[in-house]
Design a protein around this motif. Structure first.
Motif, PDB file in Angstrom:
ATOM      1  N   GLU A 251       0.840  -1.209   0.000  1.00 24.19           N
ATOM      2  CA  GLU A 251       0.000   0.000   0.000  1.00 24.19           C
ATOM      3  C   GLU A 251       0.870   1.252   0.000  1.00 24.19           C
ATOM      4  OE1 GLU A 251      -3.504   0.135   0.324  1.00 24.19           O
ATOM      5  OE2 GLU A 251      -3.818  -2.016   0.417  1.00 24.19           O
ATOM      6  N   ALA A 255       1.746   4.276  -3.285  1.00 26.30           N
ATOM      7  CA  ALA A 255       1.668   5.748  -3.317  1.00 26.30           C
ATOM      8  C   ALA A 255       3.061   6.355  -3.171  1.00 26.30           C
ATOM      9  CB  ALA A 255       0.731   6.238  -2.236  1.00 26.30           C
ATOM     10  N   MET A 391      -2.152   8.220   1.144  1.00 25.28           N
ATOM     11  CA  MET A 391      -2.517   6.885   1.636  1.00 25.28           C
ATOM     12  C   MET A 391      -2.120   6.827   3.107  1.00 25.28           C
ATOM     13  SD  MET A 391      -3.641   4.958  -0.917  1.00 25.28           S
ATOM     14  CE  MET A 391      -3.424   3.275  -0.409  1.00 25.28           C
ATOM     15  N   VAL A 393      -1.799   4.198   6.042  1.00 28.66           N
ATOM     16  CA  VAL A 393      -1.691   2.736   6.002  1.00 28.66           C
ATOM     17  C   VAL A 393      -1.369   2.164   7.376  1.00 28.66           C
ATOM     18  CG1 VAL A 393      -0.396   0.821   4.963  1.00 28.66           C
ATOM     19  CG2 VAL A 393      -0.861   2.869   3.606  1.00 28.66           C
ATOM     20  N   SER A 429      -5.897   0.385   4.756  1.00 26.59           N
ATOM     21  CA  SER A 429      -5.501   1.730   4.329  1.00 26.59           C
ATOM     22  C   SER A 429      -6.741   2.506   3.940  1.00 26.59           C
ATOM     23  CB  SER A 429      -4.585   1.652   3.107  1.00 26.59           C
ATOM     24  OG  SER A 429      -5.336   1.274   1.972  1.00 26.59           O
ATOM     25  N   MET A 431      -7.618   6.034   1.320  1.00 24.60           N
ATOM     26  CA  MET A 431      -7.032   6.957   0.359  1.00 24.60           C
ATOM     27  C   MET A 431      -7.814   8.265   0.396  1.00 24.60           C
ATOM     28  SD  MET A 431      -7.862   8.318  -2.769  1.00 24.60           S
ATOM     29  CE  MET A 431      -8.752   7.420  -3.989  1.00 24.60           C
TER      30      MET A 431
END
Ligand code: ASP
Length: 452
Positions: A251, A255, A391, A393, A429, A431
């Motif tokens: 994840e 990004a 993001m 996470v 996560s 976004m």
């Protein structure tokens, strides 16, 4: 058994190579050592791989290659002389390069470039094996050809032929001493040298770790650990991430976290081999361990990543929710244009499709919009550009109320508008899309909230 991979900065000069040997010899489990080509010695320097590309370009043009040839040989000679490895290895490297250059006449351009690029790792592995031997240790160079590293696909962007795992595993089943293995390249079934994408020595290390079922894949680089946020945006970040899961890594890497190229770790991840990112310059530091699972403290975040250059295609149509096949048709248009999509948040009568800007150049955007208008008859369709994706996470966010609220509050307090949000049901996560201009401020606000 441990497979360790050392990147170019860890092998840039004799002093660095000495550190590498100290590290390998400090632990008898470190039996397979994957090496990159010598990298930059200082910020203005050129990596050997880039010197080789320049050499290949000159040869292709049919021009005199003496200067570029000398520059490559000089890099190895400097290391060999400082470590008293003797002249033979320098002569061997010169001959090897001359043989490769001569192939310009018989290979296609992509084949020739791969042959030349691979010289960086190949010759370095031979030199490193000699350096270990001169120190009185049993070490040998192993060739990707003899051990069965078979690659397929495009030159310069090759992938492993999966049948290689069995061959590689057999090749490593009975050896003693330390094996020095060149990263970044293998051979096609037809016997031609082919390379992975740039940075591909990480892939080689990951493949070997999987093939020999290593206890750990140690990836030595020049940072102490992976940081929870980009230190260029938050310079005060000092504590690295001790452990993270493969999912978290994926994840964050998605990004823009420079942990690893996604593809590099696939073999190790599939084989569930833990990956340890460590610093050649501070071998006492434990680094970051990336593994299948970890002990998780509920309500905690492992990292915050951000990436620019996303676009949002926004389609509005009254009663869209009742229009059967609308989403499929929309995605078909993108598929026809070979545009991969990243996220697809939706409202009752609106559908957003987030794609990377690089996949939606202006002329494609024009075609896509025209088709959407013609075939789906929307009330409106527009493309928003310059979006940044944040993001947040952490496995610790699962089943914990208020994580998203905290993030929204942090952004609201910083006066940052949220364009879009998305959270998968895995809850590992979420976004948040914002305008690019707000990126640094947003990352700092989220960092203060979750780590401050
Ligand atoms: N030497 C190659 C490059 O610079 C591969 C690597 O270092 O991983 O891309």
């Amino acid at each position: 058994m441990k497979v360790c991979k050392f990147g170019g900065s860890s092998l840039a000069n004799a002093a660095q190579l000495n550190k590498v040997m100290d590290i390998v010899l400090a632990d008898p489990a470190r039996r397979i050592v994957v090496v990159s080509a010598p990298g930059k010695r200082h910020s203005g320097d050129t990596k050997v791989t880039d010197l080789l590309i320049e050499l290949a370009e000159t040869a292709v043009k049919g021009e005199n290659t003496d200067r570029q040839f000398g520059a490559v040989v000089e890099r190895y000679a400097e290391i060999a002389q400082a470590l008293n490895l003797g002249e033979d290895i320098i002569r061997e490297i010169e001959h090897d390069l001359m043989d490769r250059i001569a192939k310009v006449a018989v290979l296609s351009k992509p084949e020739f470039f791969d042959l030349m690029k691979a010289a960086g790792e190949d010759n370095n592995a031979k030199l490193v094996a000699i350096a270990f031997t001169m120190r009185g240790h049993k070490a040998r160079y192993a060739s990707p050809k003899d051990t069965g590293m078979v690659l397929t696909g495009k030159f310069g962007d090759a992938t492993l032929d999966p049948s290689s795992y069995a061959t590689l595993s057999r090749a490593f089943s009975n050896f003693d001493g330390i094996v020095i293995y060149p990263g970044f390249f293998g051979y096609t079934k037809e016997g031609k040298v082919a390379t992975f994408p740039r940075g591909g020595s990480d892939i080689t290390g990951s493949i070997l770790a999987a093939a020999v079922c290593a206890d750990v894949y140690e990836n030595f680089t020049d940072v102490d650990s992976v940081y929870p946020v980009d230190p260029r945006i938050v310079p005060e970040v000092s504590e690295g991430i001790p452990t993270m899961t493969y999912r978290e890594m994926r994840e964050l890497a998605y990004a823009g976290f420079g942990v690893f190229n996604d593809d590099a770790v696939i073999p190790a991840v599939r084989a569930r081999i833990p990956i340890n990112i460590r610093n050649t310059n501070h071998p006492g530091e434990p680094g970051t361990m990336i593994q299948q699972s970890r002990r998780v403290v509920p309500g905690t975040v492992v990292g915050i990543a951000s990436a620019d250059d996303f676009c949002n295609i926004v389609v509005d149509k009254y009663l869209m929710n009742r229009a059967i096949g609308f989403g499929r048709h929309l995605l078909q248009i993108l598929e026809d244009e070979a545009i991969p999509y990243e996220h697809m948040p939706s409202g009752v009568d609106s559908q957003c499709i987030v794609v990377k800007g690089q996949h939606l150049p202006k002329e494609k955007e024009h075609r896509v919009i025209q088709r959407i208008k013609r075939e789906l008859d929307p009330d409106s369709v527009l493309v928003e550009r310059d979006l940044t994706i944040l993001m947040v996470v952490g496995e610790g966010m699962c089943y914990t109320a208020g994580m998203f609220a905290k993030a929204c509050l942090a952004l609201a307090s910083a006066g940052i508008n949220i364009s879009m949000v998305n959270q998968g049901s895995s809850e590992v996560s979420f976004m948040i899309a914002i305008k690019r201009k707000d990126r640094s401020e947003a990352v700092r606000a989220l960092y203060r909230t979750f780590f401050g």
